[in-house]
Design a protein around this motif. Structure first.
Motif, short mmCIF file in Angstrom:
data_model
loop_
_atom_site.label_atom_id
_atom_site.label_comp_id
_atom_site.label_asym_id
_atom_site.label_seq_id
_atom_site.Cartn_x
_atom_site.Cartn_y
_atom_site.Cartn_z
N GLY A 81 0.78 -1.23 0.00
CA GLY A 81 0.00 0.00 0.00
C GLY A 81 0.80 1.27 0.00
O GLY A 81 0.28 2.33 0.36
N THR A 82 2.06 1.21 -0.44
CA THR A 82 2.91 2.41 -0.38
C THR A 82 2.86 3.27 -1.63
O THR A 82 3.39 4.39 -1.63
N ALA A 83 2.24 2.78 -2.70
CA ALA A 83 2.17 3.58 -3.94
C ALA A 83 0.91 3.17 -4.69
O ALA A 83 0.97 2.64 -5.80
N VAL A 84 -0.25 3.43 -4.12
CA VAL A 84 -1.51 2.94 -4.67
C VAL A 84 -2.07 3.93 -5.68
O VAL A 84 -2.38 5.08 -5.35
N GLY A 91 -1.44 2.72 2.82
CA GLY A 91 -1.41 1.56 3.71
C GLY A 91 -2.11 0.34 3.15
O GLY A 91 -2.82 0.40 2.14
N PRO A 92 -1.91 -0.81 3.81
CA PRO A 92 -2.45 -2.07 3.29
C PRO A 92 -3.96 -2.15 3.27
O PRO A 92 -4.54 -2.71 2.34
N LEU A 93 -4.64 -1.60 4.27
CA LEU A 93 -6.10 -1.65 4.25
C LEU A 93 -6.65 -0.78 3.13
O LEU A 93 -7.60 -1.16 2.44
N MET A 99 -6.46 -4.29 -4.84
CA MET A 99 -5.99 -5.67 -5.03
C MET A 99 -7.16 -6.61 -5.32
O MET A 99 -7.03 -7.53 -6.13
N GLU A 100 -8.30 -6.37 -4.69
CA GLU A 100 -9.49 -7.16 -5.01
C GLU A 100 -9.88 -6.92 -6.47
O GLU A 100 -10.25 -7.86 -7.19
N GLY A 111 -9.07 -16.30 -16.54
CA GLY A 111 -9.44 -17.48 -15.77
C GLY A 111 -8.47 -17.82 -14.66
O GLY A 111 -8.48 -18.94 -14.13
N VAL A 112 -7.62 -16.87 -14.28
CA VAL A 112 -6.64 -17.09 -13.21
C VAL A 112 -7.25 -16.66 -11.88
O VAL A 112 -7.81 -15.56 -11.77
N ASP A 113 -7.15 -17.52 -10.88
CA ASP A 113 -7.60 -17.16 -9.53
C ASP A 113 -6.51 -16.35 -8.85
O ASP A 113 -5.35 -16.75 -8.82
N ALA A 114 -6.88 -15.21 -8.30
CA ALA A 114 -5.90 -14.33 -7.65
C ALA A 114 -6.38 -14.01 -6.24
O ALA A 114 -7.56 -13.74 -6.02
N ILE A 115 -5.45 -14.03 -5.30
CA ILE A 115 -5.75 -13.78 -3.90
C ILE A 115 -5.07 -12.48 -3.47
O ILE A 115 -3.84 -12.38 -3.54
N PRO A 116 -5.84 -11.47 -3.04
CA PRO A 116 -5.22 -10.24 -2.56
C PRO A 116 -4.50 -10.47 -1.22
O PRO A 116 -5.08 -11.04 -0.29
N ILE A 117 -3.25 -10.03 -1.14
CA ILE A 117 -2.48 -10.11 0.11
C ILE A 117 -1.85 -8.74 0.34
O ILE A 117 -0.93 -8.34 -0.37
N CYS A 118 -2.37 -8.04 1.33
CA CYS A 118 -1.86 -6.72 1.66
C CYS A 118 -1.08 -6.81 2.96
O CYS A 118 -1.64 -7.17 4.00
N LEU A 119 0.21 -6.48 2.89
CA LEU A 119 1.12 -6.64 4.01
C LEU A 119 1.45 -5.30 4.64
O LEU A 119 1.51 -4.27 3.94
#
Length: 390
Positions: A81-84, A91-93, A99-100, A111-119
């Protein structure tokens, strides 16, 4: 706060009932099972005891995880989340809705499944360690909205440590689609890339990647500028990645500001935001190309750009020639995953750009890249990437 009791929402300065917020209500992604769970027989196969032999087989031969788990079709979309977007360090939230959204695009187009991960943000090594520990669950890592120059080291270190594709889309997705646009701009105007004088305004993630990919594609004269002017060897304020640019670009050894760089330039690529005054745009060469990609406010407004340029592209969806990463990253990962989860090479990026350009059967000034929803884009990019995966 008492466990199980949520804190009351603070009074917001935004219209939380507006259409954009309604579209995000409850999030934009979910998990669905791909196998039916109808009775105890299904349960015994999908979970215990049937799962045990599958687990042991994978432990014996880890390559089987690509066949017997969802890993080979699952990508982690990782951000701190540093350059959104153009919003900066939120930030990540704050980054999670983006990311969603990225996950929605991965699924819809490839057709690729992607999982958002915000650290939570940390040092380069802390973020690399965190992603490396998560990597066994995924077939690829898409880095997103991580600030420069940290993003360069994070991507490089992860590529060195992991045996799955690692791709920073803000860098390479932008560069691939921009190159596709440049290829067709040259076709429309009957020009050679080797003859162009290109100015890249912005030396962050996108600017560095655009510069490197343009060079690989045959552009010989690129001048890169940052907020302090033209990047050249005489400057003493350059960080490492800008020192590299100074050593490999600006063959005429120009000095000065963006205004100096634009004089007689054939191509302007804006990836920095800000505004370029009309008097500077007017000094560019006749029949120039203007790719002003800041979004939502281009560095050169399209109406102004058309006064001077033969080809105009932006990052916006309400004007022709949108340089949109979604033309690249779904197919890039689809191809890399289909090829066995290989690292994404420079040759694969070039092949992807050429594939995108070739999808425009008859390029014209207002059509140098395919529309975002043109059918077959991801498939063509995937095939080109897979073909260069050997």
């Amino acid at each position: 706060m008492i466990a199980g009791v949520s804190e009351p929402e603070q009074q917001s300065s935004f219209d939380l009932d507006g259409p954009a917020f309604r579209a995000h209500e409850g999030g934009k992604v979910e998990v669905r099972a791909t196998k039916p769970l109808r009775d105890k027989d299904d349960l015994s196969l999908l979970y215990t005891p049937g799962v045990a032999d599958v687990c042991l087989a994978i432990a014996e031969d880890p390559t089987l995880s690509r066949r017997f788990t969802a890993r080979n079709n699952t990508v982690a979309v990782v951000s701190d989340g540093t350059a959104v977007l153009g919003l900066g360090d939120i930030g990540p939230l704050g980054a999670m809705p983006v990311m969603e959204g990225k996950a929605v695009l991965f699924k819809h187009f490839a057709g690729v499944d992607a999982i958002p991960i915000c650290l939570e943000s940390g040092s380069v090594d802390e973020l690399v360690d965190a992603v490396e520990r998560l990597a066994p669950s995924f077939g690829g890592i898409n880095l997103e909205d991580i600030s420069a120059p940290r993003c360069f080291d994070i991507e490089r270190k992860l590529q060195e440590r992991l045996d799955i594709p690692v791709f920073h889309d803000d860098q390479h997705g932008t560069a691939i689609v921009a190159l596709a646009g440049l290829i067709n701009a040259c076709r429309v105007t009957d020009r050679q890339m080797s003859s162009l004088r290109v100015v890249v305004a912005g030396a962050g993630a996108a600017g560095v990647a655009v510069t490197k990919l343009f060079e690989l594609a045959g552009v010989r004269d690129i001048v890169v500028t940052d907020s302090r002017g033209i990047i050249e060897p005489g400057r003493r304020d350059l960080v490492a990645h800008k020192q590299d640019l100074a050593a490999t670009t600006n063959p005429r050894r120009l000095r000065g500001t963006l205004a100096d760089a634009l004089v007689d330039a054939d191509v302007y690529v804006g990836v920095s935001g800000g505004q370029v005054p009309e008097e500077q745009v007017a000094t560019m060469a006749d029949g120039c190309f203007i790719f002003a990609m800041a979004n939502p406010t281009p560095e050169v407004h399209p109406d102004l750009a058309h006064k001077y340029a033969a080809i105009v592209a932006t990052g916006r969806s309400d004007y022709p020639n949108q340089i949109n990463n979604v033309l690249a990253f779904p197919g890039i990962f689809r191809g890399a995953l289909d090829a066995g989860g290989v690292q994404i090479s420079e040759e694969m990026k070039l092949a992807a750009a050429r594939a995108i350009a070739d999808l425009v059967e008859e390029p014209r000034p207002d059509l140098i890249v395919p529309p975002v929803f043109q059918e077959g884009v991801a498939e063509a990019v995937a095939a080109a990437v897979a073909a260069h995966a050997g």
